[in-house]
Design an enzyme around this catalytic site. Sequence first.
Site, PDB file in Angstrom:
ATOM      1  N   ASP A 169      46.961  36.114  31.713  1.00 16.72           N
ATOM      2  CA  ASP A 169      46.707  37.030  32.815  1.00 16.72           C
ATOM      3  C   ASP A 169      45.449  37.668  32.707  1.00 16.72           C
ATOM      4  O   ASP A 169      44.324  37.297  33.345  1.00 16.72           O
ATOM      5  CB  ASP A 169      47.720  38.079  33.339  1.00 16.72           C
ATOM      6  N   ASP A 170      45.175  38.762  31.911  1.00 18.73           N
ATOM      7  CA  ASP A 170      43.817  39.572  31.635  1.00 18.73           C
ATOM      8  C   ASP A 170      44.051  39.873  30.146  1.00 18.73           C
ATOM      9  O   ASP A 170      44.412  41.031  29.763  1.00 18.73           O
ATOM     10  CB  ASP A 170      44.213  40.907  32.381  1.00 18.73           C
ATOM     11  N   GLY A 184      45.174  40.183  43.593  1.00 19.24           N
ATOM     12  CA  GLY A 184      44.891  41.435  44.139  1.00 19.24           C
ATOM     13  C   GLY A 184      46.210  42.465  44.046  1.00 19.24           C
ATOM     14  O   GLY A 184      47.174  41.704  43.998  1.00 19.24           O
ATOM     15  N   ARG A 236      31.981  38.142  44.193  1.00 20.05           N
ATOM     16  CA  ARG A 236      31.851  39.501  44.837  1.00 20.05           C
ATOM     17  C   ARG A 236      30.363  39.741  45.263  1.00 20.05           C
ATOM     18  O   ARG A 236      29.484  38.958  44.741  1.00 20.05           O
ATOM     19  CB  ARG A 236      31.981  40.478  43.485  1.00 20.05           C
ATOM     20  N   GLU A 253      55.506  39.498  42.622  1.00 21.53           N
ATOM     21  CA  GLU A 253      55.026  40.216  41.504  1.00 21.53           C
ATOM     22  C   GLU A 253      55.417  41.513  41.625  1.00 21.53           C
ATOM     23  O   GLU A 253      55.881  42.402  40.311  1.00 21.53           O
ATOM     24  CB  GLU A 253      53.222  40.289  41.461  1.00 21.53           C
ATOM     25  N   HIS A 312      42.299  35.591  34.571  1.00 21.97           N
ATOM     26  CA  HIS A 312      41.269  36.493  35.238  1.00 21.97           C
ATOM     27  C   HIS A 312      40.091  36.721  34.890  1.00 21.97           C
ATOM     28  O   HIS A 312      40.202  37.399  33.812  1.00 21.97           O
ATOM     29  CB  HIS A 312      41.824  37.475  36.128  1.00 21.97           C
ATOM     30  N   THR A 367      37.225  36.355  41.463  1.00 24.45           N
ATOM     31  CA  THR A 367      36.980  36.600  42.771  1.00 24.45           C
ATOM     32  C   THR A 367      35.518  36.919  43.315  1.00 24.45           C
ATOM     33  O   THR A 367      34.966  37.658  42.587  1.00 24.45           O
ATOM     34  CB  THR A 367      37.643  37.923  43.324  1.00 24.45           C
ATOM     35  N   HIS A 390      34.477  45.938  37.004  1.00 26.31           N
ATOM     36  CA  HIS A 390      33.490  45.191  37.777  1.00 26.31           C
ATOM     37  C   HIS A 390      32.060  46.225  37.936  1.00 26.31           C
ATOM     38  O   HIS A 390      30.891  45.334  38.206  1.00 26.31           O
ATOM     39  CB  HIS A 390      33.890  45.319  39.463  1.00 26.31           C
TER      40      HIS A 390
HETATM   41  C1  LIG Z   1      47.374  45.327  37.440  1.00 25.42           C
HETATM   42  C2  LIG Z   1      48.131  44.281  36.745  1.00 25.42           C
HETATM   43  C3  LIG Z   1      49.551  44.759  36.042  1.00 25.42           C
HETATM   44  C4  LIG Z   1      47.634  43.275  36.598  1.00 25.42           C
HETATM   45  C5  LIG Z   1      48.304  41.926  36.495  1.00 25.42           C
HETATM   46  N1  LIG Z   1      48.561  41.383  37.610  1.00 25.42           N
HETATM   47  C6  LIG Z   1      47.580  41.068  38.500  1.00 25.42           C
HETATM   48  N2  LIG Z   1      48.002  40.942  39.737  1.00 25.42           N
HETATM   49  C7  LIG Z   1      47.273  40.617  40.982  1.00 25.42           C
HETATM   50  N3  LIG Z   1      45.755  40.503  40.773  1.00 25.42           N
HETATM   51  C8  LIG Z   1      45.252  40.704  39.475  1.00 25.42           C
HETATM   52  C9  LIG Z   1      46.100  40.867  38.476  1.00 25.42           C
HETATM   53  N4  LIG Z   1      45.156  41.032  37.331  1.00 25.42           N
HETATM   54  C10 LIG Z   1      43.974  40.589  38.025  1.00 25.42           C
HETATM   55  N5  LIG Z   1      44.140  40.456  39.063  1.00 25.42           N
HETATM   56  C11 LIG Z   1      42.941  40.366  40.033  1.00 25.42           C
HETATM   57  O1  LIG Z   1      41.854  39.840  39.248  1.00 25.42           O
HETATM   58  C12 LIG Z   1      40.609  40.776  39.574  1.00 25.42           C
HETATM   59  C13 LIG Z   1      40.093  40.714  38.416  1.00 25.42           C
HETATM   60  O2  LIG Z   1      39.248  39.623  37.905  1.00 25.42           O
HETATM   61  P1  LIG Z   1      37.999  38.986  38.689  1.00 25.42           P
HETATM   62  O3  LIG Z   1      36.964  40.025  39.115  1.00 25.42           O
HETATM   63  O4  LIG Z   1      38.729  38.120  39.797  1.00 25.42           O
HETATM   64  O5  LIG Z   1      37.470  38.120  37.724  1.00 25.42           O
HETATM   65  C14 LIG Z   1      41.220  41.835  40.077  1.00 25.42           C
HETATM   66  O6  LIG Z   1      40.422  42.610  40.727  1.00 25.42           O
HETATM   67  C15 LIG Z   1      42.530  41.338  40.909  1.00 25.42           C
HETATM   68  O7  LIG Z   1      42.072  41.039  42.141  1.00 25.42           O
HETATM   69 ZN   LIG Z   2      47.322  37.466  37.678  1.00 26.24          ZN
END
Ligand SMILES: CC(C)=CCNc1ncnc2c1ncn2[C@@H]1O[C@H](COP(=O)(O)O)[C@@H](O)[C@H]1O
Ligand SMILES: [Zn+2]
Length: 357
Positions: free
Chosen positions: A287-288, A175, A103, A205, A20, A101, A68
């Site tokens: 993931d992140d 999300g 925005r 998840e 992400h 996502t 964000h």
């Molecule tokens: C909270 C956690 C354990 C995260 C890992 N699991 C996740 N599960 C679902 N959606 C996610 C996760 N990590 C990130 N995202 C999505 O990615 C977004 C951030 O990246 P972006 O703004 O889309 O560029 C978050 O707002 C969420 O919508």
């Molecule tokens: Zn993810």
Amino acid sequence: MDKEVEPFCRALPKVELHAHLNGSISVATMERLIARKPHLNIKHSMTAIHKGQRRTLDECFQVFKVIHQLVDSEEDLLMAAKAVIREFSEDGVRYLELRSTPRVETNTGLTKRKYVETVIEAIRQCKQEDVDIDVRFLVAVDRRNGPEVAMETVKLAEDYMLSSEGIVVGMDLSGDPMVGHGKDLLPALQKARNCGLKLALHMSEVPCQKEESELLLTLPPDRIGHGTFLHPEVGGSWSLVHKVREGNIPLELCLTSNIMGKTVESYEKHHFPYWYKLGHPCVLCTDDKGVFSTSLSQEYQLAASTFGLDQEALWILSQQAISCSFAPEAIKQQLEKRWAEHPLQLTYSQDSGAKRK
Ligand SMILES: CC(C)=CCNc1ncnc2c1ncn2[C@@H]1O[C@H](COP(=O)(O)O)[C@@H](O)[C@H]1O
Ligand SMILES: [Zn+2]
């Protein structure tokens, strides 16, 4: 741990399929963003979770709200996306599917179209600057925003799939898994599939998504994010496992994310070995990487040390990820060639040849 594993994992050419954008921003980039907006009074501790710390899913999702705020203009987004792409490349990632996502930010005039265009621009600029990585974009649907927004996002993704010269290849569903239900999003995802967009969906998840996963599998998705609670040993079902196996749907597995987000108790208890032992396609992902302070090399090292994978197994894991990607066939072939000709492949095949003797 084998002391050679760390340099091996760094040198290994890798494929990242589940990243992400806003969760992947490094500390160094975060510093630049924080400096641009001192009035927000945001501290580092609010944008990342450090080693040894664990938070609930809910707390993790609060982190994205803070990020964000820091990435709310075209300039921020361009800078952050380019930095993320460069960092993946520096970590040895040679093919990346970045998801984000779209925005609206009224304060800065950012629109969803501008958002998508800026990510595409970041990818193009990195290519022009010869950053050694092939990047594609998955447009994300945040499940929290409901069916109308999902449909609107699909239309946006379709437009850019047709006009971005192959950069936009698919969609992600993500999300907070505790919010909303997949059944409401099914028509939008169906439409996406019908117009040729690939689908990478977060599924199971959290434990209570059995019914939703059954429903989403009817699409079916092209890849599954996490799939933590699909198998019966953790409250899933044989039916789910059977469908995922029958469809040969690859799983994107993010070890550190699941531990830090507390959906999995420990590295040892991760579902990676369950699927890996079945010979099911598993792709290690971050993931992140920013929020969870990790890197793809580190995820490969963790898999090696936790599940006893040797260098040959790691090599195969990274190579197999190519076929799980949404890259066009010609690109997959180029990547295969690159892997085959990689200097590490030569050492590794000499090693395994020596082992065999
Ligand atoms: C909270 C956690 C354990 C995260 C890992 N699991 C996740 N599960 C679902 N959606 C996610 C996760 N990590 C990130 N995202 C999505 O990615 C977004 C951030 O990246 P972006 O703004 O889309 O560029 C978050 O707002 C969420 O919508
Ligand atoms: Zn993810």
